[in-house]
Design a protein around this motif. Structure first.
Motif, mmCIF file in Angstrom:
data_model
loop_
_atom_site.group_PDB
_atom_site.id
_atom_site.type_symbol
_atom_site.label_atom_id
_atom_site.label_comp_id
_atom_site.label_asym_id
_atom_site.label_seq_id
_atom_site.Cartn_x
_atom_site.Cartn_y
_atom_site.Cartn_z
ATOM 1 N N SER A 1 -25.975 -21.336 -24.105
ATOM 2 C CA SER A 1 -25.850 -21.369 -25.570
ATOM 3 C C SER A 1 -27.213 -21.486 -26.241
ATOM 4 N N ARG A 2 -27.339 -20.814 -27.364
ATOM 5 C CA ARG A 2 -28.494 -20.970 -28.257
ATOM 6 C C ARG A 2 -28.016 -20.651 -29.664
ATOM 7 N N THR B 1 -27.201 -19.243 -33.222
ATOM 8 C CA THR B 1 -27.259 -17.940 -33.883
ATOM 9 C C THR B 1 -26.953 -18.136 -35.365
ATOM 10 N N THR B 2 -26.988 -17.057 -36.113
ATOM 11 C CA THR B 2 -26.759 -17.121 -37.555
ATOM 12 C C THR B 2 -25.619 -16.184 -37.948
ATOM 13 N N ASN C 1 -26.619 -12.582 -37.566
ATOM 14 C CA ASN C 1 -26.650 -12.053 -36.201
ATOM 15 C C ASN C 1 -25.913 -13.044 -35.305
ATOM 16 N N PRO C 2 -24.585 -13.054 -35.374
ATOM 17 C CA PRO C 2 -23.818 -14.174 -34.834
ATOM 18 C C PRO C 2 -23.631 -14.209 -33.326
ATOM 19 N N THR C 3 -23.758 -13.086 -32.642
ATOM 20 C CA THR C 3 -23.410 -13.060 -31.223
ATOM 21 C C THR C 3 -24.544 -12.525 -30.360
ATOM 22 N N PHE C 4 -24.477 -12.879 -29.092
ATOM 23 C CA PHE C 4 -25.332 -12.286 -28.071
ATOM 24 C C PHE C 4 -24.532 -12.278 -26.772
ATOM 25 N N HIS D 1 -21.254 -14.392 -26.637
ATOM 26 C CA HIS D 1 -21.433 -15.749 -27.138
ATOM 27 C C HIS D 1 -21.486 -15.736 -28.664
ATOM 28 N N TYR D 2 -20.654 -16.562 -29.294
ATOM 29 C CA TYR D 2 -20.722 -16.795 -30.737
ATOM 30 C C TYR D 2 -21.176 -18.239 -30.922
ATOM 31 N N CYS D 3 -22.400 -18.425 -31.416
ATOM 32 C CA CYS D 3 -22.994 -19.763 -31.492
ATOM 33 C C CYS D 3 -23.611 -20.017 -32.864
ATOM 34 N N VAL D 4 -22.884 -19.682 -33.906
ATOM 35 C CA VAL D 4 -23.389 -19.876 -35.268
ATOM 36 C C VAL D 4 -23.407 -21.370 -35.584
#
Length: 371
Positions: A278-279, A281-282, A285-288, A295-298
């Motif tokens: 996890s890292r 995000t915004t 640019n919500p996913t990677f 991964h959705y890490c907003v």
């Protein structure tokens, strides 16, 4: 007291620290309130509404920080904002300091009294100022997860609720607190098959009763997580250790065993996230993708539904905002142990033990500042 609310500057953060109704309560008690121009527009709150409630509208955040005795925000101060904090000034906002050494150091250097919404407690137990945003994030998690599962978003192309003749999605929720419970409610309502993990048998019993057996409850162990993530289409991380960094319950090894195109939504990202991969995000640019898993890490999920979130947050913070304004921070914290638990940094010292331990820095009890 002179209370100020600047416009939020985090990426796509449209919430605001004070509503016109809160302003009216403050001004009714004789306090002065200043609001940065357009601070509430993202939540559908216009400047004239604030003015009608008794607030003065100012043009810049610099004026807010220069004049206000207490700054009320939603999200943690960004780097440029932290340089404007003054010694003795009150900051009342979400801080999430455990995973953020730089912010912690800046707040220490400021000499201000920094009270974190997320560590204020309640006599009935729980975290009353975190609860409303946990409810929002929990209810959003299946929604954003369902979107991420769509093929154009990089997902497996699975519909959460399926259709007759085609299977529903398998949703795994780790953590049965406020966020996890709300996530389970929405995922179940969307027609998914839901499994929820927690380490408290009392929590699992409550969930079994609440959902009438429609949600599968399993005691959380690393072995259980390792097994269940291999079957899940959507995993929602909803673990919380108050004030401390979230435990890394999903390892990179586990991630490699997950289905290609499956989705992981990390509600715990504000506290560092509960997966090794996890890292933050915004919303821009919500996913990677790591090892084929989206991964959705907003880090400010509730900002997506700013109007709902702003009103929900103000409903919870209002009594504490009034205490701080009426009494000043020292007397308010002396009178209320639960508000006192919210003090994270004060006078150049860390006053939240989990934060001090996380960064290997000294801890000073809040009581040391209240004499």
């Amino acid at each position: 007291m002179l209370v100020g609310a600047p416009k939020e500057t985090k990426d796509n953060e449209f919430r605001v620290g004070l509503t016109p109704a809160t302003v009216a309560e403050l001004t009714h008690r004789g306090h002065t309130v200043i609001i940065e121009k357009s601070a509430g527009v993202g939540s559908g709150l216009m400047d004239d509404e604030y003015a009608n409630a008794g607030a003065e509208i100012v043009d810049t955040p610099q004026e807010i920080f220069a004049r206000a005795e207490m700054v009320v925000k939603v999200k943690e101060l960004q780097a440029a904002e932290r340089t404007m904090l003054r010694r003795g000034q009150i900051l009342f906002a979400y801080l999430h300091l455990a995973p953020d050494l730089v912010q912690t150091q800046d707040l220490i250097s400021s000499g201000s009294a920094c009270i974190a919404y997320e560590t204020v407690t309640a006599s009935s137990g729980g975290l009353p100022l975190l609860t409303p945003m946990s409810e929002v994030a929990g209810r959003l998690a299946p929604q954003v997860g369902a979107h991420a599962l769509e093929k154009e978003s990089g997902g497996r192309g699975v519909l959460l609720g399926g259709v007759p003749g085609a299977p529903v999605a398998d949703v795994l929720i780790i953590g049965g607190g406020i966020a996890g419970t709300n996530a389970a409610m929405i995922a179940l309502g969307m027609g998914a098959q839901v499994t929820l993990l927690d380490q408290s048998l009392d929590v699992l019993r409550r969930l079994a009763t609440q959902f009438g057996g429609h949600v599968r409850t399993i005691f959380s162990t690393r072995a259980a997580i390792a097994d269940l993530v291999t079957k899940a289409d959507l995993v929602i991380g909803a673990v919380l250790v108050p004030g401390a960094s979230a435990p890394k319950l999903i390892t990179r090894t586990m991630l490699k065993t997950m289905k290609q195109g499956s989705v992981f939504v990390d509600i715990a990202i504000d506290q560092g996230g509960c997966a090794e991969t996890s890292r933050p995000t915004t919303h821009s640019n919500p996913t990677f993708v790591v090892d084929g898993v989206v991964h959705y890490c907003v880090a400010n999920m509730p900002g997506a539904v700013a109007r709902t979130s702003t009103f929900a947050l103000n409903n919870a913070t209002l009594p504490f905002t009034l205490q701080l304004a009426d009494k000043g921070w020292r007397q308010a914290l002396k009178d209320d142990i639960h508000l006192r638990n919210g003090l994270n940094v004060c006078g150049g010292k860390i006053t939240c033990k989990p934060v001090a331990e996380e960064h290997g820095l000294g801890f000073t009890p809040a009581e040391a500042f209240l004499d």
